[in-house]
Design an enzyme around this catalytic site. Structure first.
Site, PDB file in Angstrom:
ATOM      1  N   ASP A 297      60.973 -16.770  -4.840  1.00  0.00           N
ATOM      2  CA  ASP A 297      60.966 -16.505  -3.406  1.00  0.00           C
ATOM      3  C   ASP A 297      59.655 -15.628  -2.984  1.00  0.00           C
ATOM      4  OD1 ASP A 297      61.392 -15.607  -0.684  1.00  0.00           O
ATOM      5  OD2 ASP A 297      63.378 -14.891  -1.126  1.00  0.00           O
TER       6      ASP A 297
ATOM      7  N   GLY B 267      58.632 -22.740   4.109  1.00  0.00           N
ATOM      8  CA  GLY B 267      57.973 -23.917   4.705  1.00  0.00           C
ATOM      9  C   GLY B 267      56.483 -23.844   4.926  1.00  0.00           C
TER      10      GLY B 267
ATOM     11  N   ASP C   2      64.956 -18.218   7.220  1.00  0.00           N
ATOM     12  CA  ASP C   2      66.502 -17.894   6.779  1.00  0.00           C
ATOM     13  C   ASP C   2      67.556 -18.523   7.784  1.00  0.00           C
ATOM     14  OD1 ASP C   2      65.321 -16.728   4.834  1.00  0.00           O
ATOM     15  OD2 ASP C   2      66.529 -14.958   4.802  1.00  0.00           O
TER      16      ASP C   2
END
Ligand code: GLA
Length: 666
Positions: free
Chosen positions: A404, A446, A467
């Site tokens: 992440d 993205g 999210d």
């Protein structure tokens, strides 16, 4: 006498009328009815759970939300006055945040804030609402469209002309569950992925998923050298050294009969040949995750029967590492040992034993980190320790890594493509040195159209958006927003529209049932199946209700998601709030989703009045749009029944925000 009584009568009248009128604070209402673009609305706190604060001014009361957000209130003409201070919450990290607040009454804009930016002083609303039947409290992104952010309604309160219970004010959306999935039969039936990829020499684990009465025995004919099956539990383990395609016949048998199915084992460079299916801790526990909850999830994956439908991964998200900036003794410590190997915090005392436990159940274990110095929740991440981390994951027996971006923002020079790709390629390189198949999940929301290069940097899946949260606006925007990404999905490479928001979710210790209606949940699972999306359940598995379990165990729906061709559905029709999506399947048939999304092109604030638009739509599917001519057969996938033969066109009635999921063959 008259003169004496008049003041008395007047003051008596004032006392009676003021005792009848009533103040209702917004933070007293049932906020689960609030639509929110991200997270959950909070009473007396910001959306992130901090004290409410706008432009440096703190507020004790109010509601913290996130644009786009709507709350519909049924005043029934009993409202007198509405007041509030509004603005962008100071916790927002987005310096270019810009949002707009509206109060809409009887479909007319009664008040609008104009564009509000981060750090702007709060704006005060004081509004006469006499005679208004319904109002919507709305926060949208401003016209530049992208900068949706943390929004507060502070000190917000309604004066009513007569007492009214706060529950009467809020329009609860119907979440009446209805079950469509038929119960599996007692006869053995093999489910799960029909194709499975492994790298030569790496540990192999594939558990045969089968429904039917227990006890059941399992077998596998023509297994490649190096693999064996445990006949009691269907776990195939070992290692295969020779590359190739192996056709294996799986068998499941009980006292009532026998089921056989082919499994193609592909020993080569590609893994994740079908979208990963499993569970992830974030949407329920967030940072409240611990070893015990992960074990309980693995137990529940088996005891609920989910494992018999192909559900496999148990993924730990953020908050297992050390956090230095905290007073919590459970989390504090040295992030790494002297050789740079990562330490776990006290909630995860022994990762290897946890992984052994998960594997013993035929399941797989996933973990989470990021390319920056810290994870999104401020725990130690992998920056400059990628090799040690990958090695340690291998030693622990980790099967899946979600990686992440978050604090890598501080490291990246800019948002150019080389900078966006770099950290993901670095971890790919580290993972390649580990003799274990670790599914690699890129999470960077993205940026830089990651779907165009996620495969090039060695990702197996990549998040395409921010999210998800358990509201229609969030789920539908993310899911239907996948249109156009289909060229980039294929076996081993998947677009990831984020995890599932069904069942008990909550992002912390307090869970609540998904705020999606039943129709919306059918839409969610149908759409994610058509999109060949990774399916990661985000709820508390130990508290699965019948509706949620049935939603997640329809083998014909899962088969669409897991189809070996690995195609992602395309949207072939999008008009008047109706959408048709089509996914090609390996056997030449097509999975088709007909969705009544409704007029969600919310053009004006008045369009946010929703309850009047709840109805059904009849959607027509012309056979020619599927490339079929003449007669075709239609199967209702959720109900698992054939609807018959049709010619040229098939019409179906679809509920608002709902779906008809069909499988159509020549
Ligand atoms: C980001 C991700 C989420 C979750 C959290 C953990 O927000 O997008 O899916 O992993 O971080 O902190």
């Amino acid at each position: 006498m008259k003169q004496l009584f008049l003041p008395l009568i007047i003051s008596l009248f004032c006392v009676i009328s003021s005792s009848l009128s009533q103040t209702i604070w917004l933070d007293e209402l049932d906020l689960s009815a609030m639509e929110i673009g991200w997270g959950s609305p909070n009473a007396k706190k910001s959306v992130d759970g901090n004290p409410l604060s706008i432009g440096g001014q703190k507020f004790e009361r109010g509601v913290g939300t996130h644009a786009v957000s709507t709350l519909l209130l049924k005043l029934d003409g009993k409202g007198k006055h509405f007041s509030a201070f509004v603005g962008v919450d100071d916790e927002t990290e987005n310096e270019i945040a810009s949002i707009e607040f509206f109060v809409v009454g009887n479909k007319r804009v009664l008040w609008q804030s104009g564009v509000m930016k981060a750090k702007d002083s709060a704006k005060y609303i004081s509004l006469d609402i006499i005679g208004i039947k319904q109002i919507v409290l709305l926060v949208t992104g401003s016209d530049d469209g992208i900068n949706y952010d943390h929004a507060d309604w502070c000190d917000a309160k309604l004066e009513m002309t007569e007492p009214i219970s706060p529950t009467q004010l809020v329009e609860k959306r119907s979440v009446e569950p209805y079950i469509l999935t038929p119960q599996p039969s007692d006869m053995p039936k093999i489910n799960g992925a029909k194709v499975f990829g492994v790298r030569p020499g790496n540990p192999f684990l594939y558990t045969v998923a089968a429904t039917g009465k227990r006890p059941m025995t399992f077998d596998a004919i023509n297994l490649p050298n190096g693999l064996t099956i445990d006949k009691a539990n269907g776990q195939i383990t070992g290692t295969v050294n020779v590359k190739g395609e192996y056709k294996v016949t799986l068998i499941a048998q009980n006292e009532l009969g026998k089921s056989e199915r082919e499994l193609r084992i592909s020993v080569g460079e590609k893994i994740a040949l079908t979208p990963p299916m499993g569970w992830n801790s974030w949407n329920c526990w967030a940072c409240a995750v611990d070893d015990e909850k992960v074990r309980a999830s693995a137990d529940a994956m088996v005891s609920s029967g989910l494992v018999n439908h192909g559900w496999t991964y148990i993924n730990i998200d953020d908050c297992w590492e050390i956090k230095t900036e905290t007073d919590d003794a459970m989390l504090k410590g040295e992030p790494r040992d002297g050789r740079g190997f990562i330490n776990t915090n006290k909630k995860f005392p022994d990762m290897k034993s946890l992984s052994d436990y998960v594997h013993s159940k035929g399941l797989k274990l996933g973990i989470y980190s990021g390319p920056g110095p810290l994870t999104c929740a401020g725990f130690a991440a992998s920056y400059e320790y990628e090799l040690q981390d990958a090695q340690r994951y291998g030693e622990w027996g980790i099967d899946y890594l979600k990686y992440d971006w978050c604090s890598y923002s501080q490291i990246a020079k800019d948002r150019s493509l080389p900078e966006l790709k770099k950290p993901y390629a670095v971890m790919r390189n580290a993972l390649d040195k580990v003799p274990r198949d670790i599914v690699y999940s890129l999470c960077q929301y993205g940026m830089g159209d990651v779907w165009e290069w996620g495969e090039e940097v060695g990702g197996n899946l990549w998040r395409t958006t921010g999210d998800i949260t358990d509201t229609w606006s969030s789920m539908s925007k993310i899911g239907f927003g996948e249109a156009g990404h289909e060229p980039f999905a294929k076996p081993g490479s998947w677009n990831d529209p984020d995890m599932l928001v069904v069942g008990q979710v909550g992002w912390g210790p307090q869970l609540h049932p998904s705020r999606l209606t039943s129709d919306e949940q059918y839409t969610h699972i149908s759409l994610w199946s058509l999109l060949a999306s990774p399916l990661l359940i985000g709820c508390d598995l130990s508290r699965l209700d019948d509706f949620t379990l049935n939603l997640l165990t329809n083998d014909e729906v899962i088969e669409i998601n897991q189809d070996p061709l690995g195609k992602q559905a395309s949207r072939i029709f999008n008009q008047n709030g109706n959408q048709i999506w089509v996914k090609e399947l390996e056997d030449g048939s097509k999975a088709v989703g007909l969705f009544y999304v409704g007029d969600d092109e919310k053009k004006t604030p008045a369009d946010y009045f929703e309850w009047e638009r709840k109805s059904k739509a009849t959607i027509s599917l012309p056979a020619s749009s599927l490339g079929f001519n003449g007669r075709f057969t239609v199967r209702d996938v959720w109900r698992q029944i054939d609807l018959g033969m049709f010619e040229e066109q098939f019409d179906v009635e679809v509920p608002w925000h709902g779906v008809a999921l069909l499988r159509i063959s020549k």
